[in-house]
Design an enzyme around this catalytic site. Structure first.
Site, mmCIF file in Angstrom:
data_model
loop_
_atom_site.group_PDB
_atom_site.id
_atom_site.type_symbol
_atom_site.label_atom_id
_atom_site.label_comp_id
_atom_site.label_asym_id
_atom_site.label_seq_id
_atom_site.Cartn_x
_atom_site.Cartn_y
_atom_site.Cartn_z
ATOM 1 N N SER A 47 0.805 -1.218 0.000
ATOM 2 C CA SER A 47 0.000 0.000 0.000
ATOM 3 C C SER A 47 0.836 1.265 0.000
ATOM 4 O O SER A 47 1.906 1.327 0.600
ATOM 5 C CB SER A 47 -0.904 0.009 1.239
ATOM 6 O OG SER A 47 -1.791 -1.080 1.222
ATOM 7 N N HIS B 176 -7.646 -0.361 6.204
ATOM 8 C CA HIS B 176 -7.188 -1.726 6.489
ATOM 9 C C HIS B 176 -7.277 -2.077 7.971
ATOM 10 O O HIS B 176 -7.641 -3.203 8.317
ATOM 11 C CB HIS B 176 -5.760 -1.919 5.968
ATOM 12 C CG HIS B 176 -5.685 -1.922 4.471
ATOM 13 N ND1 HIS B 176 -6.287 -2.897 3.709
ATOM 14 C CD2 HIS B 176 -5.121 -1.062 3.592
ATOM 15 C CE1 HIS B 176 -6.076 -2.644 2.423
ATOM 16 N NE2 HIS B 176 -5.381 -1.533 2.338
#
Length: 532
Positions: A310, A383
């Site tokens: 990410s 997340h």
């Protein structure tokens, strides 16, 4: 079953068009006026007719006519229309007062239900009836997109968005969404949109797209809705690898040796893109990742790890605005090296910067909070809210121009440990705890003692306050790649950027031609939005 579903959708769409056309004939509707004032007043009148009408055919026709007229409004007239919706299409004051009086004097299930319905704005019923028109759902999603832009300068219009959000959350409920795998055999129209909507790691034409979805160790999945045919809502790109990767460029390399899926032990979600700005704040990403994990587990039972690679889209902005002035003189002088776009090519400079930036990045993830008490990083919010663990900070994981500008090249891995997801989720939402691996915690401890407290205290008195609340209130939704609306600007999805938090990707206006059987390179495509 997919073919039958598409046939049913097509039949229903044709039926709606037929009803609408028949209704237009019955009503004798002509083309709307060109004059903007007349167009606007006519549109408002149509909305009143829609709310007062009962006929199915005439209702569909009026709805289509209203949406067509809305499309002809210029920017100023659309703002006036939104003002009218906010001011004239709320709850009926008399009915609401009577219902409130009845409930106050006789509280019970029946009077409570009457009060509930009386409190509903007329806008909600208007939107429901507009949705009956052919293409009504797509038109309303686009209308909300324009509304969200207007809300930034006219906060009183938020009352309209509350109605939109209520309805869209129902219409785009997970039960209505269809998960599809997108590969080289998918319709060219869908593939073109994947190129256009990718906002995390730009897709440079058809050849680049094929490298991402055609090899045996690559996957792409998207959510679709029956009312938006061949229009992805959100999609995720996946790489099957042996180990957890620390950099994105090797995953995207033009010349690489594909891995046989049977040898893969790790599934890497390296880009998630939210496609519809008008659906900002509607949660898709959390469902998407979890369902894709289940799909991959069934297909490749030898997979052991599910991780992201990410971006950190807000790190450099935070470092420049909030953290830099609290560092030592030596560190502040060292950070000046970041102004050289080629600093990473100097091994000595990179080696000196690494421990400083890694410690600051760990502090940013674990200690920093936004004004609502959530993790400051938008991708982290997504997340962590999903129950993932902050696994690893990757030095120079993204050497692209965008990655270096936004995060000094830093990327992170979030690990989805299926046995720990629920516990991690509860720790984040109930205790405000960022669940992080020991190596990340070690980096936090390497930062200057008291640095986090100093930054948070300074932010608390700044124009954009932040607080370290023990209980974050984030909802883990996925925002659109465009600048999110107020109250939703903190959402983000993942692997690319939180379908997008904090992105400013340019939308591509270039036209892409359909791919030939083997290839049809298009070099000028620019990304639109994304997040993962």
């Amino acid at each position: 079953m997919t073919g039958e579903s598409e046939m049913a959708t097509a039949f229903f769409s044709d039926l709606l068009n037929s009803i609408s056309d028949r209704g237009r004939q019955l009503l004798g509707l002509a083309e709307g006026p060109v004059d903007q004032k007349l167009l606007l007043s006519g549109l408002v009148d149509l909305c009143e007719q829609i709310l007062s009408g009962r006929g199915e055919a005439s209702g569909a026709a009026l709805a289509r006519e209203a949406l067509d007229r809305y499309e002809l409004l210029d920017a100023d007239s659309r703002m006036s229309f939104f003002d009218t919706l906010a001011g004239n299409f709320g709850p009926d004051p008399k009915k609401l007062a009577a219902a409130a009086y009845a409930w106050t004097n006789n509280p019970g299930q029946e009077t409570a239900a009457d009060l509930h319905f009386a409190a509903e704005s007329r806008r909600q019923e208007l939107f429901r009836r507009l949705n009956r028109a052919p293409g009504g759902t797509a038109a309303l999603v686009h209308m909300r997109e324009a509304l969200l832009r207007a809300v930034r300068s006219e906060p009183h219009l938020k009352t309209i968005d509350r109605d939109f959000s209520h309805l869209l959350n129902s219409w785009f409920n997970r039960g209505f969404l269809e998960l599809r795998r997108i590969d080289w055999s998918s319709p060219a129209l869908i593939l073109e949109k994947i190129i256009r909507y990718e906002a995390v790691h730009q897709i440079n034409g058809w050849d680049d797209l094929r490298r991402r979805i055609d090899p045996p160790d690559r996957r792409c999945y998207g959510f679709f809705h029956p009312a938006l045919k061949d229009e992805p809502l959100i999609f995720v790109e996946v790489a099957l690898t042996a180990d957890i990767p620390g950099a994105v460029q090797p995953l995207l390399a033009e010349k690489r040796e594909p891995l046989q899926p049977s040898s893969a032990r790790t599934a890497v979600f390296y880009s998630i893109s939210n496609c519809q700005d008008g659906l900002a704040g509607i949660s898709f990403g959390n469902f998407l990742i979890k369902q894709v994990v289940e799909e991959l587990r069934r297909e490749q039972p030898k997979l052991e790890r599910f991780v992201t690679l990410s971006p950190v889209p807000g790190f450099m902005a935070w470092l420049t605005k909030h953290a830099r002035r609290h560092l030592s003189d030596v560190e502040q002088k060292l950070l000046l090296e970041l102004e050289d776009p080629d600093w990473a090519l100097d091994g000595n400079v990179a080696a000196q910067l690494k421990p400083v930036l890694e410690a600051l990045a760990a502090l940013y993830f674990v200690e920093m909070r936004d004004r609502n008490g959530r993790a400051r990083d938008p991708v982290a919010r997504f997340h962590l809210g999903n129950g993932a663990r902050l696994e690893r900070i990757n030095w120079l994981g993204d050497r692209s121009e965008k990655g270096m500008k936004e995060s000094a090249g830093i990327m992170v891995n979030y690990l989805y440990d299926l046995d720990e997801i629920e516990k991690n989720h509860e720790a984040y939402f109930n205790k405000g705890e960022v669940v992080a691996a020991s190596q990340v915690r070690k980096l936090v401890r390497s930062a200057h003692k008291g640095l986090a407290a100093a930054i948070l205290e300074a932010e608390a008195t700044a124009d954009t306050p932040a607080c370290k609340s023990p209980r974050p209130t984030g909802d883990g939704t996925v925002a659109s790649p465009a600048e999110p609306p107020p109250e939703q600007a903190d959402t983000g999805t993942d692997a690319g950027q939180g379908a997008a938090a904090g992105k400013t990707e340019q939308q591509s206006t270039a036209r892409v031609q359909s791919p030939a059987k083997d290839q049809a390179p298009v070099k000028d495509q620019a990304p639109v939005k994304a997040d993962g």
